[in-house]
Design an enzyme around this catalytic site. Structure first.
Site, mmCIF file in Angstrom:
data_model
loop_
_atom_site.group_PDB
_atom_site.id
_atom_site.type_symbol
_atom_site.label_atom_id
_atom_site.label_comp_id
_atom_site.label_asym_id
_atom_site.label_seq_id
_atom_site.Cartn_x
_atom_site.Cartn_y
_atom_site.Cartn_z
ATOM 1 N N LEU A 228 21.025 -50.493 -6.670
ATOM 2 C CA LEU A 228 21.447 -51.358 -7.446
ATOM 3 C C LEU A 228 22.646 -51.726 -7.612
ATOM 4 O O LEU A 228 23.066 -51.346 -8.494
ATOM 5 C CB LEU A 228 20.380 -51.283 -8.898
ATOM 6 N N ASP A 229 23.231 -52.504 -6.873
ATOM 7 C CA ASP A 229 24.492 -52.665 -6.951
ATOM 8 C C ASP A 229 24.733 -54.252 -8.343
ATOM 9 O O ASP A 229 23.952 -55.379 -8.358
ATOM 10 C CB ASP A 229 24.504 -54.214 -5.599
#
Length: 561
Positions: A228-229
């Site tokens: 999850l950037d």
């Protein structure tokens, strides 16, 4: 209808999530679940080592880059790495992939989903879920600008007179960017990272539905790990810092619950380049949020230990590490496509020592990115440099450079957690100043791309630094994968034997015990311990004496018999 998923939606959205939207979402989840037959590996073990790379890392004229990479991986890397983290390989417009144009497609220059599936046959895969923002060149944003029904709330419009001084700023760029809509009205939209990266409005249920569909698509395409950037910025409330808000944590819990429903064994990994105490909050209660968090404090602390020839701060920090459950572990790394973050040092090192480290690295050729603070000042945010050049002075010999580099990666491979090694590190890359000049941004210093012929020639060149790095790191990785004491959840004890020598002792459930010694100095160190009889794994030599001599920057992995 999974009650955990519904409860999380109710908690975040309340009555704003309409019945027909809930029905639509659960229908999408059930369809994805029915299409996934692959059984993913549950949890992790010492065999798990991740390679971080771009899909277009290697070029060969007339071919797409993904098949070229897969051939390189199968020849050079398959025996060492269990997982490949493909940095965003979707169509993009800026930021080397992190400004996504279409989440559901593979960039045509890299290949297509069949090429991703081909790589999947050789390796487990980690995908980036760039969930906070998307490209200003995307069709979703074009439909927003055209004011099409269903897209009117996809992005975050804010009155430019709103007081946003409390908002945490990761970069020294404007927070709001003006855009003109089809009716000629101008809206100022939230752009945390750049004017080409428009933040998505997760407060709108239709955005959540669209992004859950992205997650489901990645699971269908074989993602074992999902990164999850920039996830800490996902929910915005003016008047707050707009980072780490409760709704953000609840959305991550929702993503995990959905992944567990459709593809059990999927690992959710949060990427939050922030101080350590905020970073570890993304474990939740140890059972409901991220299974792994990026260990952002490790890269700069290893650098600090190397440049100060003092392991005490690194050791104290390591001694303080604690996981909330055996369902969680660390995602450890030293180098990545980004710079070496400095925020994770704050609260561990005094600001004066952080600035001293930055100045020393700048003098040796590193570049620096800055961030704006709420009080109007600015601070160094990250150091841009290859990890090879970060560790050693410019004038170092290749022998010394190699010894420091191997020591640092032996620390990485000895730490509790799952290790990840960046492609530039296993290739022994140096600072790419030409790439910085060509690209116009500092992070290009550590993002060099190669033709397949040039990199294979360099790796085959006897005695070259690249070949020596590749062989030494490959050897260390193979040793780690053979020994249960390096299981991510095996017991770890950290001791500073003196200010220059760090000892990490790993003990497996089967009582295998490996003592790891690291000399973070340019002076030989004599260690008095009761090791014998034992075997030093890296050299393959038996230990019969209670006194050990560590050469400068030497590492030993001692397997007690």
């Amino acid at each position: 209808m999974n009650p955990k998923i519904k409860d999380l939606i109710d908690k975040v959205y309340g009555d704003s999530f309409l019945t027909h939207q809930l029905t639509w979402l659960f229908s999408d989840i059930e369809k994805a679940k029915s299409r996934i037959s692959e059984r993913r590996k549950m949890n992790w073990d010492q065999q798990d080592v991740v390679l971080i790379t771009y899909a277009d890392q290697f070029r060969l004229e007339g071919e797409k880059s993904l098949p070229v990479f897969t051939r390189f991986y199968n020849r050079w890397l398959k025996e060492g790495f269990s997982h490949v983290h493909l940095l965003p390989f979707y169509p993009w417009s800026s930021d080397d992939g992190f400004s996504v144009v279409d989440y559901h497609q593979v960039a045509p220059e890299s290949g297509d989903w069949h090429d991703v599936a081909d790589l999947k046959r050789s390796s487990k895969l980690m995908f980036d879920f760039v969930c906070n923002h998307m490209s200003a060149k995307s069709e979703w944003f074009a439909r927003y600008l055209r004011q099409e029904p269903g897209f009117e709330n996809f992005f975050i419009a804010v009155d430019p007179d709103t007081d946003l001084s409390a908002v945490t700023r990761p970069r020294a760029l404007p927070l709001l960017t003006p855009f003109t809509l089809s009716d000629e009205s101008v809206r100022h939209l939230w752009t945390t990272f750049s004017e080409d990266q428009i933040d998505l409005n997760f407060a709108a249920p239709e955005v959540l539905i669209a992004m859950v569909n992205v997650l489901l698509h990645y699971l269908e395409q074989g993602a074992d790990y999902v990164r999850l950037d920039a996830v800490g910025f996902m929910w915005k409330v003016p008047g707050t810092s707009c980072i780490h808000l409760p709704q953000t944590h609840d959305l991550i819990k929702l993503f995990r619950a959905i992944a567990e429903e459709v593809a059990p064994g999927t690992v959710i990994i949060t990427e939050t380049n922030v101080p350590h105490k905020d970073n570890i909050a993304y474990f939740g209660d140890g059972h409901d949020e991220a299974q792994m968090v990026y260990q952002f404090s490790l890269p700069p602390l290893v650098l600090h230990a190397m440049h100060s020839a003092n392991v005490e701060t690194l050791c104290r920090w390591a001694q303080s590490l604690a996981l909330p459950s055996t369902e969680t572990t660390w995602f450890n790394f030293l180098a990545s496509h980004d710079g070496i973050g400095l925020n994770p040092l704050r609260g561990i090192l005094p600001e004066e020592e952080i600035l001293q480290l930055v100045e020393k690295l700048q003098q040796q050729g590193a570049l620096v990115n800055w961030k704006n603070n709420p009080d109007g000042s600015r601070s160094p945010y990250e150091i841009n440099v290859t990890y090879m050049d970060a560790l050693s002075p410019k004038a170092s010999s290749d022998d010394d450079r190699l010894a420091r580099f191997v020591l640092a990666h032996a620390v990485l491979l000895s730490f509790p957690g799952v290790p990840a090694i960046y492609i530039q590190s296993i290739l022994g890359s140096r600072n790419d100043y030409e790439g910085v000049e060509k690209a116009g941004y500092n992070r290009a210093i550590n993002r060099q791309k190669y033709t397949l012929d040039e990199i294979e020639t360099a790796l085959s060149q006897t005695g070259s630094l690249r070949q020596r790095v590749y062989r030494r790191l490959t050897h260390l990785i193979a040793l780690r994968r053979e020994h249960h004491a390096f299981h991510p959840n095996a017991k770890a004890e950290f001791i500073a034997l003196n200010d220059r020598v760090l000892q990490i002792t790993r003990t497996a459930e089967n009582n295998q015990r490996i003592t790891c010694l690291f000399n973070f100095s340019d002076r030989p160190q004599r260690i008095h311990q009761e090791y014998p009889p034992a075997r030093e794994l890296i050299s393959g030599c038996d230990i019969t004496d209670s006194e050990l001599d560590l050469a400068p920057w030497q590492v030993m992995w001692i397997d007690s018999k």
